[in-house]
Design a protein around this motif. Structure first.
Motif, short mmCIF file in Angstrom:
data_model
loop_
_atom_site.label_atom_id
_atom_site.label_comp_id
_atom_site.label_asym_id
_atom_site.label_seq_id
_atom_site.Cartn_x
_atom_site.Cartn_y
_atom_site.Cartn_z
N GLU A 32 -6.24 -2.58 -5.94
CA GLU A 32 -7.66 -2.19 -5.86
C GLU A 32 -8.40 -2.54 -7.13
O GLU A 32 -9.58 -2.86 -7.10
CB GLU A 32 -7.77 -0.67 -5.59
CG GLU A 32 -7.50 -0.31 -4.14
CD GLU A 32 -7.34 1.19 -3.93
OE1 GLU A 32 -7.57 1.96 -4.90
OE2 GLU A 32 -6.99 1.59 -2.81
N VAL A 49 5.86 5.05 -7.26
CA VAL A 49 5.29 6.16 -6.50
C VAL A 49 5.31 5.86 -5.00
O VAL A 49 4.26 5.71 -4.36
CB VAL A 49 3.86 6.52 -6.97
CG1 VAL A 49 3.46 7.87 -6.39
CG2 VAL A 49 3.77 6.57 -8.49
N ILE A 50 6.50 5.71 -4.46
CA ILE A 50 6.68 5.52 -3.01
C ILE A 50 7.37 6.79 -2.51
O ILE A 50 8.61 6.92 -2.55
CB ILE A 50 7.55 4.28 -2.71
CG1 ILE A 50 6.98 3.05 -3.43
CG2 ILE A 50 7.62 4.04 -1.20
CD1 ILE A 50 7.86 1.82 -3.35
N ASP A 51 6.55 7.72 -2.01
CA ASP A 51 7.06 9.06 -1.67
C ASP A 51 8.22 9.06 -0.70
O ASP A 51 9.23 9.73 -0.91
CB ASP A 51 5.93 9.92 -1.10
CG ASP A 51 4.95 10.35 -2.18
OD1 ASP A 51 3.83 10.77 -1.83
OD2 ASP A 51 5.31 10.27 -3.38
N CYS A 101 9.45 -0.94 2.27
CA CYS A 101 7.99 -0.91 2.47
C CYS A 101 7.57 -1.73 3.68
O CYS A 101 6.72 -1.31 4.46
CB CYS A 101 7.27 -1.40 1.21
SG CYS A 101 7.45 -0.26 -0.17
N ARG A 112 -0.94 0.09 -5.05
CA ARG A 112 -2.24 0.22 -4.39
C ARG A 112 -3.37 0.24 -5.44
O ARG A 112 -4.37 -0.45 -5.32
CB ARG A 112 -2.29 1.49 -3.55
CG ARG A 112 -3.56 1.55 -2.73
CD ARG A 112 -3.60 2.59 -1.63
NE ARG A 112 -2.58 3.59 -1.64
CZ ARG A 112 -2.76 4.89 -1.93
NH1 ARG A 112 -3.95 5.31 -2.26
NH2 ARG A 112 -1.76 5.74 -1.89
N HIS A 113 -3.15 1.00 -6.52
CA HIS A 113 -4.17 1.08 -7.57
C HIS A 113 -4.34 -0.26 -8.28
O HIS A 113 -5.46 -0.67 -8.60
CB HIS A 113 -3.81 2.17 -8.59
CG HIS A 113 -3.99 3.55 -8.03
ND1 HIS A 113 -3.31 4.64 -8.48
CD2 HIS A 113 -4.79 4.01 -7.03
CE1 HIS A 113 -3.67 5.72 -7.79
NE2 HIS A 113 -4.57 5.35 -6.91
N SER A 131 3.10 1.91 -1.96
CA SER A 131 3.30 2.30 -3.35
C SER A 131 1.95 2.65 -3.95
O SER A 131 1.05 1.81 -4.02
CB SER A 131 3.92 1.15 -4.14
OG SER A 131 3.58 1.27 -5.51
N THR A 132 1.80 3.92 -4.36
CA THR A 132 0.53 4.34 -4.94
C THR A 132 0.20 3.52 -6.19
O THR A 132 -0.95 3.14 -6.41
CB THR A 132 0.59 5.84 -5.31
OG1 THR A 132 1.03 6.56 -4.17
CG2 THR A 132 -0.75 6.36 -5.75
N LEU A 133 1.19 3.17 -6.96
CA LEU A 133 0.99 2.36 -8.16
C LEU A 133 0.43 1.00 -7.80
O LEU A 133 -0.59 0.56 -8.33
CB LEU A 133 2.30 2.22 -8.94
CG LEU A 133 2.16 1.48 -10.27
CD1 LEU A 133 1.85 2.46 -11.37
CD2 LEU A 133 3.42 0.70 -10.62
N GLN A 154 0.82 -1.22 0.00
CA GLN A 154 0.00 0.00 0.00
C GLN A 154 0.85 1.26 0.00
O GLN A 154 0.39 2.33 -0.37
CB GLN A 154 -0.91 0.03 1.25
CG GLN A 154 -1.91 -1.11 1.32
CD GLN A 154 -3.09 -0.86 0.43
OE1 GLN A 154 -3.48 0.28 0.20
NE2 GLN A 154 -3.68 -1.93 -0.10
#
Lengths: 452, 185
Positions: free
Chosen positions: B49, B133-135, B74, B45-46, B41-43, B39
């Motif tokens: 989902e 996309v892991i800020d 992570c 996560r999408h 990683s925004t990528l 989760q």
């Protein structure tokens, strides 16, 4: 004809700094800062292009200089933030950037405050001086100015000086940005001196009292119009002093807490002048001191308006606010008993209604006062008198405060004043009820940490 | 733990009560990470989902050695977040000392992670963190590279980052003049 390119160097690896995608490279550069960005720009053409992204320089300007407009130090427009950073660094790079940002912020905030509250005073502020002018002043004085003071004058050459034109002088006489007070015939309004005036007045002081001041590296930075009051900056230790009545003998009192003074710190030097000005601005901004009327002119009044220095009490609807200011330069101060003089300001009003025993009165009038002055809890004065400064003010609901100023000498050490006023409902000429006492809550008299 | 290909249901298998995700690196290696960690990683996560991860998530842009580090980061951060969420005193606010110490420890761990990487591995990790996309990871890795640049001359930067100087002599002079403010001392 262009010169030949350099001999080939080993090829860069595939995943390297130069192959980072634009936004990511921006992230890296913005974290590194302006100087590393400059070094990167000089490393290769690809990096030069990456560094040219103006949003990077916008951020550096904001973070390093507190600069968010495309303007040079003289408010002239600039084409980009990259140019802006370069121009500002060329102009101020000889000072620690943190200090540049801080001093710039100070003048900017002061100007904003004055613009909204005292525009007449804003008009007296002069354009900053150049490095050359500062060096010339140091040559004239024979010693160096502390770094924070140099920087203060780079941004703004304080206020308009005394001139030959008495009319002009009179018009700006109450526009000192430090301000002052007025009680009986003792009027004081302190202006910050421009560089030329600093040199001139310092010379006069040394010339007039050579034995006392010779070799001491003191400069006259602020003076009062009307009665004399002189502030001196010690360029050796960075402390700011106010001259007492005995200044000709060298008697002066520090104006800023000693622990804060660090004139030679590498990253953030601070001297008495900078600290003093910043504290003064804070008090203006938070309403501790306000702009008041003196006859028909406005001036910055040093009488505190908020607790703990200003006390407030309400009796039968009559409100009394009171506060005092230390007056180091007063002729009655000092002497063999080492007395201190304080001026105090009393504000009387009826905010809503004057009520006594269930009856509302449309006015009330003061007829006498009772003052108790203590020094270190010992009563040094307990006196009664008629009226206040020769007046018998009539108060009505909702009207502006009746304000008056007076003064009292005191033995050295902390003290306080308290008391009461006797009022009659209605008017003295036609009382409408029985007289009543209105409390003046005790207010402190003590030499403060910061002296203005 | 092998993923069973063709099986109905998500590849998000349960391990000791934790849902797991299967990832495939560019060089064909399989990795598993908890869904909680994924989760971050925004990528990912999408993708999770959106469903359709029966046979694992292929990551053709991320090599095995880099993916390993990504997963380490992570998992570490997901555990730390879970710990502070379940900490009863955290809600009271009185244990701000604990939370400050915990986040300081986490920062130390991040620094250790990036300090232990070769320059190549560091840049690969930056690219992966950006792609996934892991800020937090992008921030830590970029900060490391930024720190490597501080206080360095252009020459030193070229040496450290293996950069070719493609300026002509005139261009170099021009650059030196333009950025004189940065190098005067």
């Amino acid at each position: 004809m262009a010169s030949p390119p350099r001999p080939p160097e080993p090829m860069p690896s595939a995943a390297g700094l130069e192959s980072l995608e634009g936004l990511v490279l921006d992230t890296v550069i913005s974290k590194a800062g302006a100087r590393p960005a400059a070094a990167l720009a000089c490393a290769s053409t690809r990096l030069r292009a990456a560094v040219a992204d103006d949003s990077l320089w916008r951020r550096f300007c904001a973070e390093d200089l507190g600069l968010d407009a495309l303007l040079d130090p003289e408010d002239r427009p600039l084409p980009s933030f990259q140019v802006a950073y370069k121009v500002w660094l060329e102009s101020f790079g000889m000072y620690p950037l943190l200090l540049v940002k801080r001093v710039k912020q100070f003048w900017s905030s002061l100007k904003i405050f004055l613009s909204g509250n005292f525009p007449e005073a804003l008009k007296t502020l002069c354009k900053g001086v150049s490095e050359a002018q500062l060096n010339s002043a140091e040559d004239d004085l024979g010693f160096k100015l502390p770094l924070p003071t140099r920087l203060l004058y780079r941004f703004c050459n304080a206020q308009l000086p005394f001139s030959e034109d008495h009319g002009a002088n009179e018009r700006i006489s109450t526009h000192g940005i430090i301000g002052g007070y007025a009680f009986y015939n003792h009027w004081v309004n302190v202006h910050l001196s421009p560089l030329d005036q600093i040199v001139e007045e310092t010379r006069e002081l040394y010339h007039g009292f050579n034995e006392v001041f010779n070799g001491r590296k003191l400069i006259v930075v602020a003076t009062s119009w009307f009665r004399p009051k002189t502030f001196l900056l010690n360029c050796s230790n960075g402390q700011l002093y106010v001259g007492t009545n005995n200044l000709p003998k060298g008697e002066m009192i520090p104006c800023v807490p000693k622990s804060l003074i660090r004139p030679t710190d590498n990253d953030m030097p601070q001297d008495g002048l900078l600290l003093w000005l910043e504290e003064h601005l804070r008090r203006l901004q938070n309403g501790m001191i306000k702009i008041r009327m003196l006859m028909t002119s406005r001036y910055i009044s040093l009488y505190p308006e908020a607790p703990p220095s200003c006390t407030s009490a309400m009796t039968n609807g009559v409100k009394v606010r009171a506060s005092a200011v230390f007056v180091p330069e007063h002729p009655e101060s000092g002497g063999p008993q080492e007395r201190c003089v304080y001026t105090y300001s009393i504000r009387l009003s009826v905010p809503e209604a004057c009520m006594l025993g269930g009856v509302y009165y449309s006015s009330c009038q003061l007829y006498s006062r009772h003052w108790i002055i203590r020094s270190r809890d010992w009563v040094v004065s307990d006196m009664r008198g008629e009226g206040v400064i020769g007046e018998y003010p009539v108060l009505s609901p909702g009207q502006e405060e009746f304000v008056y100023e007076s003064c009292t000498p005191m033995p050295k050490g902390p003290g306080s004043v308290e008391g009461s006023f006797s009022f009659v409902p209605g008017k003295l000429s036609r009382p409408e009820g029985k007289p009543f006492e209105v409390t003046v809550a005790p207010f402190p008299l003590e030499v403060p940490e910061y002296i203005f | 733990m092998a993923a069973e290909k063709g099986e109905k249901g998500a590849a998000a298998k349960e391990v000791a009560g934790e849902r797991m995700v299967t990832l495939e690196s560019s060089d064909g290696e399989e990795f598993h990470m908890s869904e909680a960690a994924a989760q971050l990683s925004t990528l990912l996560r999408h993708v999770i989902e959106g469903g359709g991860i029966d046979n694992g998530i292929p990551l053709p842009k991320v090599a095995a050695r880099t993916l390993e580090k990504v997963i380490m980061y992570c998992e570490k951060h997901a555990k730390a977040a879970a710990k502070s969420d379940s900490d009863p005193s955290a809600a009271a606010g009185s244990s701000s000392d604990n939370t400050a110490a915990a986040s300081e420890d986490l920062e130390k761990w991040d620094r250790k992670l990036v300090n232990g990487l070769s320059q190549d591995a560091l840049f690969d990790l930056i690219v992966a963190a950006d792609y996934l996309v892991i800020d937090g990871l992008l921030d830590a890795t970029c900060r490391k590279v930024a720190d490597m640049m501080k206080g360095k001359t252009p020459d030193e930067i070229r040496k450290i980052f293996n950069i070719l100087n493609d300026f002509t002599k005139e261009e170099e002079e021009e650059m030196r003049r333009e950025y004189a403010w940065a190098f005067d001392d």
